[in-house]
Design a protein around this motif. Structure first.
Motif, PDB file in Angstrom:
ATOM      1  N   LYS A   1       0.685  -1.239  -0.161  1.00 52.95           N
ATOM      2  CA  LYS A   1       0.098  -0.528   0.064  1.00 52.95           C
ATOM      3  C   LYS A   1       0.761   1.394  -0.163  1.00 52.95           C
ATOM      4  CE  LYS A   1      -3.943  -1.860   2.728  1.00 52.95           C
ATOM      5  NZ  LYS A   1      -4.956  -2.194   3.852  1.00 52.95           N
ATOM      6  N   LEU A   2       2.414   1.025   0.799  1.00 52.52           N
ATOM      7  CA  LEU A   2       3.151   2.191   1.096  1.00 52.52           C
ATOM      8  C   LEU A   2       3.555   2.619  -0.357  1.00 52.52           C
ATOM      9  CD1 LEU A   2       4.634   1.943   4.505  1.00 52.52           C
ATOM     10  CD2 LEU A   2       2.896   3.737   3.537  1.00 52.52           C
ATOM     11  N   ILE A   3       3.854   1.600  -1.377  1.00 52.85           N
ATOM     12  CA  ILE A   3       4.106   1.549  -2.256  1.00 52.85           C
ATOM     13  C   ILE A   3       3.438   2.491  -3.585  1.00 52.85           C
ATOM     14  CG2 ILE A   3       6.042  -0.110  -4.324  1.00 52.85           C
ATOM     15  CD1 ILE A   3       6.921  -1.542  -2.116  1.00 52.85           C
ATOM     16  N   GLU A   4       2.410   1.696  -3.164  1.00 51.02           N
ATOM     17  CA  GLU A   4       1.325   2.327  -4.192  1.00 51.02           C
ATOM     18  C   GLU A   4       0.867   3.935  -4.235  1.00 51.02           C
ATOM     19  OE1 GLU A   4      -1.840  -0.380  -3.575  1.00 51.02           O
ATOM     20  OE2 GLU A   4      -1.486  -1.865  -5.381  1.00 51.02           O
ATOM     21  N   ASN A   5       0.986   4.126  -2.401  1.00 52.68           N
ATOM     22  CA  ASN A   5       1.524   5.820  -2.364  1.00 52.68           C
ATOM     23  C   ASN A   5       1.892   6.237  -2.987  1.00 52.68           C
ATOM     24  OD1 ASN A   5      -1.149   4.724  -1.212  1.00 52.68           O
ATOM     25  ND2 ASN A   5      -0.203   5.038   0.522  1.00 52.68           N
ATOM     26  N   GLN A   6       3.212   5.476  -3.022  1.00 52.13           N
ATOM     27  CA  GLN A   6       4.440   6.473  -3.643  1.00 52.13           C
ATOM     28  C   GLN A   6       4.523   6.506  -5.368  1.00 52.13           C
ATOM     29  OE1 GLN A   6       6.534   7.639  -2.242  1.00 52.13           O
ATOM     30  NE2 GLN A   6       8.308   7.804  -2.502  1.00 52.13           N
ATOM     31  N   VAL A   7       4.084   5.501  -5.877  1.00 53.53           N
ATOM     32  CA  VAL A   7       3.938   5.521  -7.355  1.00 53.53           C
ATOM     33  C   VAL A   7       2.383   6.576  -7.455  1.00 53.53           C
ATOM     34  CG1 VAL A   7       3.416   4.257  -9.512  1.00 53.53           C
ATOM     35  CG2 VAL A   7       4.330   3.004  -7.923  1.00 53.53           C
ATOM     36  N   LYS A   8       1.673   6.320  -7.290  1.00 50.56           N
ATOM     37  CA  LYS A   8       0.411   7.456  -7.136  1.00 50.56           C
ATOM     38  C   LYS A   8       1.073   8.733  -7.033  1.00 50.56           C
ATOM     39  CE  LYS A   8      -2.953   8.345  -4.346  1.00 50.56           C
ATOM     40  NZ  LYS A   8      -4.135   8.335  -3.640  1.00 50.56           N
ATOM     41  N   ASN A   9       1.655   8.754  -6.027  1.00 51.51           N
ATOM     42  CA  ASN A   9       2.096  10.561  -5.565  1.00 51.51           C
ATOM     43  C   ASN A   9       3.547  10.844  -6.568  1.00 51.51           C
ATOM     44  OD1 ASN A   9       0.566  10.660  -3.982  1.00 51.51           O
ATOM     45  ND2 ASN A   9       1.872  10.096  -1.888  1.00 51.51           N
ATOM     46  N   ARG A  10       4.480   9.331  -7.085  1.00 51.75           N
ATOM     47  CA  ARG A  10       5.124  10.141  -7.954  1.00 51.75           C
ATOM     48  C   ARG A  10       4.798  10.765  -9.370  1.00 51.75           C
ATOM     49  NH1 ARG A  10       9.732  12.068  -5.898  1.00 51.75           N
ATOM     50  NH2 ARG A  10       9.981   9.985  -5.476  1.00 51.75           N
ATOM     51  N   GLU A  11       3.581   9.927  -9.444  1.00 49.27           N
ATOM     52  CA  GLU A  11       2.182  10.570 -11.044  1.00 49.27           C
ATOM     53  C   GLU A  11       2.056  11.544 -11.045  1.00 49.27           C
ATOM     54  OE1 GLU A  11       0.160   7.176 -11.281  1.00 49.27           O
ATOM     55  OE2 GLU A  11       1.772   5.620 -11.993  1.00 49.27           O
ATOM     56  N   LEU A  12       1.605  12.169  -9.349  1.00 50.37           N
ATOM     57  CA  LEU A  12       0.956  13.318  -9.360  1.00 50.37           C
ATOM     58  C   LEU A  12       2.042  14.163  -9.519  1.00 50.37           C
ATOM     59  CD1 LEU A  12      -0.515  12.722  -6.125  1.00 50.37           C
ATOM     60  CD2 LEU A  12      -2.208  12.729  -9.361  1.00 50.37           C
ATOM     61  N   LEU A  13       2.784  14.040  -8.725  1.00 51.53           N
ATOM     62  CA  LEU A  13       4.679  15.322  -8.786  1.00 51.53           C
ATOM     63  C   LEU A  13       4.854  15.205 -10.930  1.00 51.53           C
ATOM     64  CD1 LEU A  13       6.075  17.187  -6.888  1.00 51.53           C
ATOM     65  CD2 LEU A  13       7.545  15.395  -7.177  1.00 51.53           C
ATOM     66  N   VAL A  14       5.004  13.909 -11.142  1.00 51.05           N
ATOM     67  CA  VAL A  14       5.833  14.630 -12.256  1.00 51.05           C
ATOM     68  C   VAL A  14       4.689  15.059 -12.852  1.00 51.05           C
ATOM     69  CG1 VAL A  14       6.120  12.665 -14.286  1.00 51.05           C
ATOM     70  CG2 VAL A  14       6.362  12.470 -12.814  1.00 51.05           C
ATOM     71  N   ARG A  15       3.294  14.839 -12.793  1.00 45.21           N
ATOM     72  CA  ARG A  15       2.325  15.803 -13.850  1.00 45.21           C
ATOM     73  C   ARG A  15       2.033  17.403 -13.659  1.00 45.21           C
ATOM     74  NH1 ARG A  15      -3.437  13.715 -12.840  1.00 45.21           N
ATOM     75  NH2 ARG A  15      -2.172  11.792 -12.809  1.00 45.21           N
ATOM     76  N   ASN A  16       2.642  17.437 -12.189  1.00 43.19           N
ATOM     77  CA  ASN A  16       2.312  19.092 -11.734  1.00 43.19           C
ATOM     78  C   ASN A  16       3.888  19.648 -12.637  1.00 43.19           C
ATOM     79  OD1 ASN A  16       4.157  20.491  -9.470  1.00 43.19           O
ATOM     80  ND2 ASN A  16       2.331  21.021  -8.864  1.00 43.19           N
ATOM     81  N   PHE A  17       5.223  19.353 -12.543  1.00 44.25           N
ATOM     82  CA  PHE A  17       5.906  19.620 -12.967  1.00 44.25           C
ATOM     83  C   PHE A  17       6.247  19.879 -14.175  1.00 44.25           C
ATOM     84  CE2 PHE A  17       8.700  18.216  -9.348  1.00 44.25           C
ATOM     85  CZ  PHE A  17       9.887  19.051  -9.463  1.00 44.25           C
ATOM     86  N   ASP A  18       5.159  18.509 -15.255  1.00 46.57           N
ATOM     87  CA  ASP A  18       4.543  18.653 -16.487  1.00 46.57           C
ATOM     88  C   ASP A  18       4.201  19.931 -16.796  1.00 46.57           C
ATOM     89  OD1 ASP A  18       5.008  18.636 -19.312  1.00 46.57           O
ATOM     90  OD2 ASP A  18       2.740  17.513 -18.896  1.00 46.57           O
ATOM     91  N   ASN A  19       2.848  20.784 -15.823  1.00 50.57           N
ATOM     92  CA  ASN A  19       1.854  21.612 -15.910  1.00 50.57           C
ATOM     93  C   ASN A  19       2.717  22.528 -15.704  1.00 50.57           C
ATOM     94  OD1 ASN A  19      -0.467  20.225 -16.033  1.00 50.57           O
ATOM     95  ND2 ASN A  19      -0.776  19.911 -13.897  1.00 50.57           N
ATOM     96  N   GLN A  20       3.979  22.724 -14.611  1.00 53.84           N
ATOM     97  CA  GLN A  20       4.247  24.517 -14.484  1.00 53.84           C
ATOM     98  C   GLN A  20       5.335  24.367 -15.680  1.00 53.84           C
ATOM     99  OE1 GLN A  20       6.043  25.064 -10.408  1.00 53.84           O
ATOM    100  NE2 GLN A  20       5.416  23.007  -9.746  1.00 53.84           N
ATOM    101  N   ILE A  21       6.162  23.112 -16.100  1.00 55.84           N
ATOM    102  CA  ILE A  21       6.698  23.363 -17.472  1.00 55.84           C
ATOM    103  C   ILE A  21       5.767  24.611 -18.495  1.00 55.84           C
ATOM    104  CG2 ILE A  21       8.034  23.116 -19.327  1.00 55.84           C
ATOM    105  CD1 ILE A  21       9.062  20.347 -17.123  1.00 55.84           C
TER     106      ILE A  21
END
Length: 437
Positions: A63-83
């Motif tokens: 569950k923790l790993i899944e949380n990490q993957v999900k948050n990492r995907e959100l962060l990647v999307r956030n950086f993409d939006n910032q760019i």
């Protein structure tokens, strides 16, 4: 003419300032979101580092790993939006510069014409002709004043436009630098996400082995559901008992007041029957909470979405309501609160000021603490030790107990619930909506 110059210049400046303010607000929102995600990722990573030291695979680890993957995907999307936001801002500011340069050319042309006119009419006779061509003296004075003011305004506009152009050029330079920085970070985040995916894949392989013994997993799941049902029943009974005791206390106090009032009345002294009739209405007394508790409840309610977490550091491993089982297909569990994975034997803390109304010991759920906040109750379970007793007043973020370790001994799980008492009935609430994010 002066009015038109001022209007056009102000319009350009207004559009420039508005564009800058909007892009800055958007950038700030994305940055705030990035900071939150970074904090979540840091917390989950520290928890994963702890559980990786163990040899046994656990569902909580997955569950923790899944949380990490999900948050990492959100962060990647956030950086993409910032760019993308940076690119849009650069494009917008480029258009602003073009508009300012166009305006500058127009002003220069107007100023050029003005200088030529002034040069051609620099002689005293020309000046006199200019004055005499007016219908009256005052019109001639106004014409002279007009030319002088127009020159002053245009010179000021040159300075303003050049200054804004310089500012925007600097902003574009800064944005481009930040954009390149975000691109570099984005690549780092993508690499980290790929690594997390590898971790998830390896853990999933181990869990696939566990899944082969489906009967054992189902038996474990049934036992967990039984424990949840027992926890739900005991919490409901505890809150209902507390409400009933408060109602009884209120009725007794009302009866006592009525009896004292009847005793002090002259008419009741000669007629015991009247005294009995006077005291009777006290049985109909309706329970009402104290002013202090009502105020506390309103204050608790006003902090919806801002309450601190019941643990100092943690990641939600099971949400409120219906949840898909991490390994068994088409199997769901129902959670009356939320589960938070946290370092082994972490302390649990009160999320708001209140009074401890129950400290229970429930098999499978450890010790359970219920705290009253006016019409609201917060519930903390899976405790190994309780630091408080019934009747204790607690403050927000005060430590109230320590958690049990999970079966694997690498983590602890805090179970947290929020309930609201409405017209004597107890209703469960989604805690996620109340905690700060």
């Amino acid at each position: 003419m002066i009015s038109a110059v001022l209007k056009n210049s102000l319009l350009v400046l207004l559009l420039t300032v508005t564009g800058i303010a909007w892009s800055q607000k958007k950038s700030d929102q994305l940055q705030a979101e990035q900071n939150k995600l970074e904090k979540k990722l840091s917390t989950t990573k520290s928890l994963l580092d702890k559980v990786k030291k163990g040899t046994e695979i656990s569902l909580n680890e997955l569950k923790l790993i899944e949380n990490q993957v999900k948050n990492r995907e959100l962060l990647v999307r956030n950086f993409d939006n910032q760019i993308r936001s940076a690119e849009l801002t650069i494009s917008s500011k480029g258009e602003q510069i073009k508009e300012l340069q166009k305006r500058l050319v127009q002003l220069k042309e107007q100023y050029k014409k003005l200088l030529i006119y002034a040069y051609k009419h620099r002689s005293k006779s020309a000046k006199m002709m200019y004055i005499f061509s007016s219908s009256n003296y005052f019109e001639a004075v106004k014409r002279t004043s007009y030319l002088k003011r127009l020159s002053e305004i245009q010179q000021k506009q040159f300075k303003v436009i050049l200054q804004n152009e310089k500012t925007i050029h600097k902003e574009i330079k800064d944005i481009r630098a930040e954009k390149e920085h975000k691109k570099t970070l984005l690549q780092e985040k993508i690499i980290e996400k790929q690594q997390i995916e590898k971790d998830k894949s390896s853990k999933q392989q181990a869990l696939d082995e566990l899944r082969k013994d489906e009967s054992s997993l189902m038996a474990e799941l049934k036992e967990q559901e039984r424990q949840k049902a027992e926890l739900k029943r005991r919490i409901k009974l505890a809150i209902e008992k507390e409400i009933a005791e408060a109602e009884t206390k209120a009725k007794k106090e009302a009866e006592k007041k009525s009896a004292l009032a009847a005793k002090s009345s002259p008419s009741t002294a000669s007629s015991p029957k009247t005294s009995t009739n006077t005291a009777a209405p006290a049985k109909e007394a309706v329970f009402t909470d104290t002013k202090e508790n009502i105020a506390l409840g309103k204050n608790f309610e006003s902090n919806r979405g801002k309450l601190p977490w019941p643990v100092a550091k943690g990641s939600i491993t099971e949400n409120y309501g219906k949840n898909a089982h991490p390994t068994l297909p088409n199997v769901y569990t129902n959670n009356n609160g939320i589960d938070i994975g946290t370092p082994k034997n972490s302390q649990v803390r009160a999320v708001f000021d209140g009074e401890v109304t129950s400290v229970l010991n429930i098999p499978g759920a450890g010790k359970v603490i219920i705290i009253k906040h006016g019409a609201y109750r917060t519930v903390y379970s899976n405790l190994q030790e309780a630091y408080v007793s019934v009747g204790d007043k607690v403050d927000s973020k005060q430590a109230i107990g320590s958690l049990l370790s999970d079966d694997e001994g690498n983590l602890s799980t805090a179970h947290f619930e929020i309930h609201q008492v409405v017209d004597g009935t107890v209703q469960r609430i989604n805690p996620t909506l109340w905690l700060s994010q």
